[in-house]
Design a protein around this motif. Structure first.
Motif, mmCIF file in Angstrom:
data_model
loop_
_atom_site.group_PDB
_atom_site.id
_atom_site.type_symbol
_atom_site.label_atom_id
_atom_site.label_comp_id
_atom_site.label_asym_id
_atom_site.label_seq_id
_atom_site.Cartn_x
_atom_site.Cartn_y
_atom_site.Cartn_z
ATOM 1 N N ARG A 8 -18.217 -33.874 39.095
ATOM 2 C CA ARG A 8 -17.385 -35.067 39.217
ATOM 3 C C ARG A 8 -16.585 -35.396 37.970
ATOM 4 O O ARG A 8 -15.631 -36.139 38.008
ATOM 5 C CB ARG A 8 -18.238 -36.280 39.604
ATOM 6 C CG ARG A 8 -18.520 -36.306 41.067
ATOM 7 C CD ARG A 8 -17.229 -36.481 41.828
ATOM 8 N NE ARG A 8 -16.925 -35.406 42.750
ATOM 9 C CZ ARG A 8 -17.470 -35.209 43.921
ATOM 10 N NH1 ARG A 8 -18.375 -36.003 44.356
ATOM 11 N NH2 ARG A 8 -17.107 -34.216 44.682
ATOM 12 N N ALA A 9 -17.005 -34.799 36.850
ATOM 13 C CA ALA A 9 -16.268 -35.073 35.625
ATOM 14 C C ALA A 9 -14.823 -34.623 35.784
ATOM 15 O O ALA A 9 -13.938 -35.134 35.138
ATOM 16 C CB ALA A 9 -16.919 -34.341 34.469
ATOM 17 N N PHE A 10 -14.597 -33.689 36.702
ATOM 18 C CA PHE A 10 -13.258 -33.129 36.808
ATOM 19 C C PHE A 10 -12.199 -34.192 37.117
ATOM 20 O O PHE A 10 -11.295 -34.434 36.337
ATOM 21 C CB PHE A 10 -13.228 -32.033 37.882
ATOM 22 C CG PHE A 10 -11.835 -31.658 38.219
ATOM 23 C CD1 PHE A 10 -11.061 -30.975 37.288
ATOM 24 C CD2 PHE A 10 -11.254 -32.047 39.408
ATOM 25 C CE1 PHE A 10 -9.744 -30.675 37.559
ATOM 26 C CE2 PHE A 10 -9.943 -31.746 39.680
ATOM 27 C CZ PHE A 10 -9.181 -31.057 38.755
ATOM 28 N N LEU A 11 -12.364 -34.833 38.260
ATOM 29 C CA LEU A 11 -11.310 -35.744 38.710
ATOM 30 C C LEU A 11 -11.149 -36.936 37.770
ATOM 31 O O LEU A 11 -10.041 -37.342 37.440
ATOM 32 C CB LEU A 11 -11.637 -36.231 40.123
ATOM 33 C CG LEU A 11 -10.561 -37.042 40.805
ATOM 34 C CD1 LEU A 11 -9.298 -36.221 40.948
ATOM 35 C CD2 LEU A 11 -11.040 -37.486 42.173
ATOM 36 N N GLY A 400 -6.070 -41.235 39.622
ATOM 37 C CA GLY A 400 -7.017 -40.647 40.570
ATOM 38 C C GLY A 400 -7.962 -41.680 41.155
ATOM 39 O O GLY A 400 -8.646 -41.419 42.134
ATOM 40 N N SER A 401 -8.001 -42.882 40.554
ATOM 41 C CA SER A 401 -8.865 -43.936 41.091
ATOM 42 C C SER A 401 -8.051 -44.902 41.949
ATOM 43 O O SER A 401 -6.890 -45.178 41.643
ATOM 44 C CB SER A 401 -9.531 -44.709 39.950
ATOM 45 O OG SER A 401 -9.990 -45.962 40.427
ATOM 46 N N MET A 402 -8.695 -45.439 42.977
ATOM 47 C CA MET A 402 -8.015 -46.398 43.861
ATOM 48 C C MET A 402 -7.935 -47.780 43.234
ATOM 49 O O MET A 402 -7.245 -48.655 43.725
ATOM 50 C CB MET A 402 -8.771 -46.519 45.179
ATOM 51 C CG MET A 402 -9.078 -45.187 45.828
ATOM 52 S SD MET A 402 -9.732 -45.353 47.484
ATOM 53 C CE MET A 402 -11.400 -45.903 47.195
ATOM 54 N N GLY A 403 -8.721 -48.006 42.152
ATOM 55 C CA GLY A 403 -8.692 -49.300 41.485
ATOM 56 C C GLY A 403 -9.931 -50.121 41.781
ATOM 57 O O GLY A 403 -11.005 -49.573 42.065
ATOM 58 N N MET A 470 -16.910 -43.321 45.332
ATOM 59 C CA MET A 470 -17.862 -43.557 44.237
ATOM 60 C C MET A 470 -17.298 -44.713 43.414
ATOM 61 O O MET A 470 -16.106 -44.983 43.452
ATOM 62 C CB MET A 470 -17.934 -42.337 43.321
ATOM 63 C CG MET A 470 -18.333 -41.069 44.018
ATOM 64 S SD MET A 470 -18.400 -39.685 42.884
ATOM 65 C CE MET A 470 -16.697 -39.387 42.523
ATOM 66 N N CYS A 471 -18.198 -45.339 42.669
ATOM 67 C CA CYS A 471 -17.740 -46.425 41.795
ATOM 68 C C CYS A 471 -18.196 -46.071 40.375
ATOM 69 O O CYS A 471 -19.354 -45.689 40.186
ATOM 70 C CB CYS A 471 -18.377 -47.728 42.267
ATOM 71 S SG CYS A 471 -17.850 -49.150 41.306
ATOM 72 N N TYR A 477 -13.056 -47.673 41.741
ATOM 73 C CA TYR A 477 -13.479 -46.875 42.895
ATOM 74 C C TYR A 477 -12.691 -45.567 42.962
ATOM 75 O O TYR A 477 -11.493 -45.536 42.680
ATOM 76 C CB TYR A 477 -13.309 -47.683 44.193
ATOM 77 C CG TYR A 477 -14.436 -48.673 44.367
ATOM 78 C CD1 TYR A 477 -14.479 -49.836 43.589
ATOM 79 C CD2 TYR A 477 -15.481 -48.431 45.253
ATOM 80 C CE1 TYR A 477 -15.533 -50.732 43.705
ATOM 81 C CE2 TYR A 477 -16.534 -49.324 45.374
ATOM 82 C CZ TYR A 477 -16.557 -50.465 44.594
ATOM 83 O OH TYR A 477 -17.607 -51.344 44.704
ATOM 84 N N TRP A 478 -13.412 -44.513 43.350
ATOM 85 C CA TRP A 478 -12.834 -43.167 43.436
ATOM 86 C C TRP A 478 -13.044 -42.655 44.842
ATOM 87 O O TRP A 478 -14.174 -42.598 45.333
ATOM 88 C CB TRP A 478 -13.513 -42.232 42.415
ATOM 89 C CG TRP A 478 -13.323 -42.682 40.997
ATOM 90 C CD1 TRP A 478 -14.006 -43.670 40.350
ATOM 91 C CD2 TRP A 478 -12.354 -42.190 40.068
ATOM 92 N NE1 TRP A 478 -13.528 -43.828 39.064
ATOM 93 C CE2 TRP A 478 -12.518 -42.920 38.863
ATOM 94 C CE3 TRP A 478 -11.374 -41.181 40.124
ATOM 95 C CZ2 TRP A 478 -11.748 -42.696 37.729
ATOM 96 C CZ3 TRP A 478 -10.600 -40.962 38.996
ATOM 97 C CH2 TRP A 478 -10.779 -41.711 37.817
#
Ligand code: ATP
Ligand code: MG
Length: 602
Positions: A8-11, A400-403, A470-471, A477-478
């Motif tokens: 998950r570190a990637f994104l 990359g995060s929805m916020g 994920m948060c 949020y991702w």
């Protein structure tokens, strides 16, 4: 579902956080401090930003969108600035819009159309569509805008299950798509045809002419008392994961539309706002019609479909300040390259937002390079009626995060327990289903004729979105993928979004769709379909290069094992990649409901 996510570190680390110039000169944000706004927020206070019907007679979307401005100091402000396909313009001020929508509401009454009856609109983005939607709401009808590109079959289904009594459309659309369906739609009593400006009235048997019907009507209309829970809109979902559902929304939804327009889109009094979505899907109604108008801004309506030069021309000429678009359009712009933007003066742009699909981190950053501003991703669904998670203007952007959730919205990542209950997962960066605490104003009140399906969306206090996310420890949020699309490979859960984002980072890749392919050893393996940028062509060498690139970025577990080249990817009319169709075709399975399929590139 609640294992820590692989690789998950990637994104999350792909691009550095974009730090916002808090307190910098310019337009002060409507939401300057997220935490403070969150703790102070109440829905009652949000509701108090609206007027309500005069005399305490309730809450009606169209009054908030049109009449309250037409009766006040904004009466002569441009409400809708329509730009026709051929470049012509039509301006409707709030005063004009009030009169036109009143005429339409009176026309409905003159036909005997009652409160609660269904009014469907099937048209391109023409002013009459907007007048019909708002006029229909004034008459307290249940309004349902349909995509003008739908074929007869999806139209018949929607008009049938929605029990449409009135249809507003154009003569060519009627002749091509609706006329033959009339015998199978006994409830459809009135078809109103809009003729092109300057054309003679339409004279098609069994139909009425819009202009002839509206002209004799009074420009005054008193909106009847409207309870916040009265039905207002029927919106069909995009059909990305299966048969589209008809989500029912009520007049109280306007509270969410208005506050999200202020907070998530940062609409200010003098903004020129452009939402590129078609009202045939919910963004085009909530943010192409309602939110900009309740906020009293000028809303640009462009009839033409996407074409980069046309779009950049509109942004420049209309001096658009806030622009709300979608990943599919952004990816097309990226494909054409940054040089295509350079010839235009887009300095009026203040805020850029995107919705509908995961927004690849690369696209967020591209916005900054091309327009001097990042795209601000936000997340919501037809069912939620309005923006629920957003990158707010004053908040740092993590590409990359929805916020973060809208103030007033409690979101959680939940795990499903064996007893059927769900529990929020407290650990950061663990994937689970995205859930929202039920009860916000624009939450759907039902799926039309699908009570059971509706009930299944709720467990305890939570509305379950069907999306995995994920948060992180900062509360961002991702998006991981839709629950249906998540891939289970050798005991790991892999979200297609992350793999697609890694592939799209490669200069050859314009878009990517990723699915799980059954495999005797791993359960599923990751398979990718990619469409290439101009200047690249499929080859074994490129395939190997992409496989290697993905492995380097994602690690061997998450990276695709197979890559197919495809001239384009199947997508819905609202621009979403239909992974279920990639799967069905790969496995030779039935293709299911294709009513919302846009392009059919194999
Ligand atoms: P159907 O429910 O018929 O399968 P759909 O879910 O695509 O279709 P919509 O309500 O139009 O119908 O789309 C909402 C969905 O779009 C969300 O559930 C999510 O999967 C996706 N989506 C919307 N915005 C975002 C975003 N910012 N990031 C990731 N996904 C998004
Ligand atoms: Mg959905």
């Amino acid at each position: 579902m609640s294992e820590p996510a692989a690789g998950r570190a990637f994104l999350t680390n792909l691009y550095p956080r974009i730090v916002k110039p808090h307190g910098a000169a310019g337009v002060p944000p409507n939401l300057p401090d997220y935490q403070q706004a969150r703790s102070a927020f109440t829905w009652e206070a949000a509701r108090a930003l609206l007027d309500g019907l005069p005399g305490g007679r309730g809450l009606n979307i169209a009054h908030e969108a049109v009449d309250r401005h037409a009766l006040g100091s904004r009466a002569d402000r441009e409400a809708l600035r329509w730009i026709g396909r051929a470049g012509g313009q039509r301006i409707l001020t709030y005063r004009d819009l009030k009169a036109a929508t009143n005429r339409f509401a009176n026309a409905l009454r003159s036909l005997g159309v009652q409160e609660g009856d269904s009014v469907f609109v099937l048209a391109g983005r023409i002013p009459e569509l907007y007048i019909a939607v708002l006029g229909g709401l004034k008459a307290k009808c249940v309004v349902s805008p349909l995509f003008s590109a739908f074929g007869p079959e999806p139209l018949a289904t929607r008009l049938g299950i929605g029990e449409g009594r009135v249809l507003v459309t154009t003569e060519p659309l009627y002749r091509r798509k609706v006329a033959a369906l009339r015998p199978s739609l006994p409830k459809l009593e009135h078809v109103i045809l809009v003729a092109d400006e300057g054309d003679a009235p339409t004279e098609v048997p069994g139909t009425l002419d819009w202009r002839q019907l509206l002209e004799p009507q009074s420009p005054d209309f008193v909106i009847p008392p409207t309870a916040p829970e009265d039905r207002a809109l029927l919106h069909f979902t995009s059909g990305t994961t299966g048969r589209p559902k008809g989500a029912i929304h009520v007049h109280e939804a306007v509270v969410t539309h208005h506050i999200t327009g202020r907070y998530a889109l940062d609409l200010h009094d003098d903004d020129i706002f452009w939402c590129t979505a078609d009202p045939g899907w919910v963004t085009g109604t909530s943010y192409g019609i309602i939110a900009p108008l309740t906020n009293g801004v000028t809303s640009v309506v462009a009839e033409a479909e996407f074409d980069s030069a046309t779009w950049y021309g509109i942004l420049q000429r209309e001096r658009v300040t806030v622009w709300y678009t979608a990943p599919t359009a952004i990816r097309m712009m990226m494909k054409l390259g940054i040089d295509a933007v350079r010839g235009f003066d887009l300095s009026s742009l203040r805020f850029l937002a995107s919705v509908g699909e995961p927004l690849n981190p690369e696209a967020v950053v591209w916005g900054q390079q091309a327009f001097g501003r990042p795209f601000h991703d936000n997340w919501w669904q037809t069912e939620t009626g309005g923006i629920m998670i957003a990158n707010f203007v004053a908040m740092d952007v993590k590409p990359g995060s929805m916020g973060k959730p809208l103030p007033g919205i409690e979101a959680a990542i939940v795990q499903h327990n064996t007893d059927g209950s769900v529990t929020p997962i407290d650990q950061p960066m663990v994937e689970g289903e995205l859930a929202l605490k039920a009860g916000w104003p624009s939450m759907m009140r039902g799926y039309l004729n699908e009570e059971e399906r509706y009930r299944k969306c709720f467990i305890g206090p939570w509305y379950l979105t069907g999306d995995l996310a994920m948060c992180d420890s900062d509360g961002y949020y991702w998006f991981v993928g839709r629950a249906d699309d998540v891939i289970k490979s050798s005991g790991h859960l892999i979200g297609p979004f992350e793999v697609e984002s890694a592939l799209m980072e490669h200069p050859a890749v314009a878009e990517a769709g990723v699915i799980g392919k059954p495999d005797p050893m791993a359960g599923e393996i990751v398979k990718a379909f990619v469409a290439l940028n101009p200047g690249f062509s499929p080859s074994e060498a490129l395939r190997r290069e992409l496989l290697g690139h993905a492995r380097k970025r994602l690690g061997a577990v998450v990276a695709p094992k197979e890559i197919d080249f495809s001239p384009g990817l199947p997508r819905t009319r609202s621009g979403k990649i239909m992974r279920r169709l990639l799967k069905a075709r790969e496995f030779g399975l039935p293709e299911g409901d294709l009513s919302t399929l846009e392009s059919d590139v194999r």
